[in-house]
Design an enzyme around this catalytic site. Structure first.
Site, short mmCIF file in Angstrom:
data_model
loop_
_atom_site.label_atom_id
_atom_site.label_comp_id
_atom_site.label_asym_id
_atom_site.label_seq_id
_atom_site.Cartn_x
_atom_site.Cartn_y
_atom_site.Cartn_z
CE LYS A 9 -3.72 0.23 2.61
NZ LYS A 9 -4.62 0.41 3.78
CG HIS B 209 -1.66 -40.50 8.66
ND1 HIS B 209 -1.49 -41.86 8.90
CD2 HIS B 209 -2.80 -40.39 7.93
CE1 HIS B 209 -2.48 -42.53 8.32
NE2 HIS B 209 -3.29 -41.66 7.73
N GLY C 80 -4.94 -4.57 5.65
CA GLY C 80 -4.17 -5.53 4.87
C GLY C 80 -4.75 -6.93 4.85
NE ARG C 81 -6.21 -8.12 11.04
CZ ARG C 81 -5.63 -6.99 11.43
NH1 ARG C 81 -4.55 -6.55 10.79
NH2 ARG C 81 -6.10 -6.29 12.44
CD GLU D 107 -1.51 -8.52 11.22
OE1 GLU D 107 -0.34 -8.91 11.12
OE2 GLU D 107 -2.16 -8.02 10.26
CE LYS E 258 7.17 -3.76 9.39
NZ LYS E 258 5.83 -3.51 8.81
CD GLU F 2 9.37 -7.46 6.09
OE1 GLU F 2 9.24 -7.87 7.25
OE2 GLU F 2 8.83 -6.39 5.67
#
Length: 528
Positions: free
Chosen positions: A212, A386, A269-270, A355, A495, A218
């Site tokens: 954004k 399993h 964002g999410r 979050e 961060k 990153e």
């Protein structure tokens, strides 16, 4: 909106504590099935494109009625309506939360009619821009789909700019355009980007840089490395091969990008896969498929907005989460999708829920005296059977499980789907029924809770409804807990500290660092 009561300040909370001590702590679902022949119908329901069976959960009618009272006493309905009306319910950032407007599109009700859209001053003002961005994005997506030279689409983003689109592209692979491959790069670990770059060629690749602000460290590290690779490998016309999903047009242009798609600050964002962040999905499934995704989510939005609480599926699920977290003390929930396409759903839900609701203070900044978000984790069935199902069946901790199964498979391999569905049903049955063994080693205590979702098929409409269901469910539990589900300040501190540590790796300067961090930095010092 006026200040709401926190859940532990309500009469219903006190009544729930009493009910739990008297009935809930040792509640046996098996015995209640014997007492109540209508338990399945009482605790199961249909919502848009999703059938949910809640009957195997450790809850009785009285507990659910008290939870509904709790929702009303904490002002859930008013809080929901405020969010849908565009009030700034993200109080710490002073923002509205209106991702539902991104899917506020006319769509079929599945019975030959059409569903209404949200109206009001805020919606009416926002929708022209929403519709224009959607139209431009889908037009571009169709152009890419028709471009035979582009064989690979690489989405570079992190968090909400990666998890949602990646989950959806994987889930809807059966509906994706053949001949195009989709890659997702999120980790700043160069091994991930390097692995993708080995598989692609500059002339046949479209890079989508999803940030954004166009400053996410990153993402921008990966984007600059991808651009450098593109140019070093003889790539031409960078503006044709790089697109930005951002609001920072100036930074994107400085990067060399000319095609951009943005979204508003009321899209978290999410919650952004419905926005321009969904461009890789739009390329994969096309404009019609993307509109179907929005339509499924919109149908669930309307269900959440208008259905009475007692039959409102997101509300029932969110209140069940409160019941388990704060009264039973269950610290985690496992998600077990019995569909290969949903293999990235648990990772997506981890961000959506933890979050959003991993908070320790209420809206006034007061420390909470109760727990919030559970740990969300899982793997597709039958793989999980399993691996971790041993602990779920016989371990010392009780972990509620959510099964997700699909009626119609996307393949025609004989025998596979029946075996898959049989396993899902059997695991839920085994958790409920258990098995006695005097020796102990083969003893299954049973009475272990699960919820079972049944989807007609895995298509864009159904996926849209399922994801919106989870979004609203998270809102419900966060609202009752009295927290802000729409900020994420906990992401920031690490961060910020990383920006201080990175240059120290080159200089070896450990002044001001704690002894552990200084010692660890020295372990890496020869490399830098």
């Amino acid at each position: 909106m006026k200040q709401r009561l926190r859940c532990d300040e309500t009469p219903a909370w006190t009544q729930l504590l009493s009910h739990f001590d008297q009935h809930g702590r040792h509640f046996d679902v098996r015995a209640d099935f014997e007492r109540d022949p209508d338990r399945f119908s009482r605790f199961s329901q249909s919502a848009p494109h999703v059938f949910a069976d809640l009957s195997k959960n450790r809850i009785d009618a009285q507990a659910e009625a008290l939870l509904m009272q709790l929702a009303r006493e904490t002002g859930l309905e008013a809080h929901r309506d405020a969010m849908l009306a565009g009030e700034p319910v993200n109080s710490t950032e002073g923002r509205a939360v209106m991702h539902h407007l991104l899917r506020n599109q006319p769509c079929s009700d599945g019975q030959g009619g059409s569903l209404p859209v949200f109206r009001g001053a805020v919606a009416d003002a926002a929708m022209p821009d929403v519709n224009a961005t959607l139209r431009d994005m889908l037009t571009f997506a169709e152009r890419v789909r028709a471009d035979a030279q582009i064989t690979d689409i690489v989405n570079i983003g992190i968090g909400g700019s990666d998890l949602g689109p990646q989950m959806a592209v994987v889930a809807l692979q059966a509906h994706a355009l053949p001949g195009k491959r989709f890659h997702f790069v999120s980790n700043v670990d160069g091994d991930e980007l390097g692995e993708v770059l080995e598989q692609i060629k500059p002339a046949h690749t479209l890079f989508l840089v999803a940030s954004k602000t166009f400053t996410t460290r990153e993402t921008m590290t990966n984007a600059h490395s991808a651009r450098r690779w593109f140019l070093e490998q003889g790539g031409a016309d960078l503006a044709r091969h790089f697109v930005a999903l951002t609001t920072n047009l100036e930074a994107a242009q400085a990067f060399g990008i000319r095609t951009t798609f943005g979204f508003r600050d009321w899209v978290g964002g999410r919650y952004s896969m419905w926005s321009a962040i969904g461009l890789p999905l739009a390329i994969a499934i096309g404009a019609e498929g993307f509109r179907a995704l929005l339509g499924g989510a919109h149908a669930m939005d309307l269900h959440f907005a208008h259905t009475p609480l007692e039959r409102n599926l997101p509300v029932r699920l969110g209140l069940l989460d409160v019941w388990y977290r704060n009264f039973h003390g269950f610290a985690s929930r496992s998600v077990a999708p019995y569909h290969h396409g949903l293999r990235r759903l648990p990772a997506y839900l981890q961000q959506l829920e933890m979050e959003s609701n991993g908070k320790r203070v209420d809206l006034q900044g007061r420390a909470l005296g109760y727990s919030t978000s559970p740990v969300v984790w899982g793997e597709p069935g039958t793989n999980g059977q399993h691996a971790f199902f041993q602990m779920i069946h016989q371990g010392t901790d009780i972990v509620p499980v959510e099964f997700i199964a699909v009626r119609e498979p996307a393949h025609d391999l004989p025998g596979h789907h029946a075996q898959l569905v049989a396993n899902a049903l059997a695991q839920a049955q085994a958790l409920l029924q258990g098995r006695s063994d005097a020796g102990g080693h083969r003893h299954f205590p049973g009475n272990r809770p699960s919820t079972f979702f049944v989807l007609e098929r895995m298509d864009p409409t159904t996926l849209g409804a399922l994801v919106a269901l989870y979004e609203h469910r998270v809102f419900v539990s966060g609202s009752v807990w009295g927290i802000n589900s729409f900020d994420q300040w906990g992401v920031e501190l690490g961060k910020q500290l990383a920006q201080d540590i990175q240059p120290r790796l080159a200089t070896g300067d450990v002044r001001g660092l704690d002894a552990s961090t200084a010692g660890l930095l020295r372990q890496f010092r020869p490399r830098f």
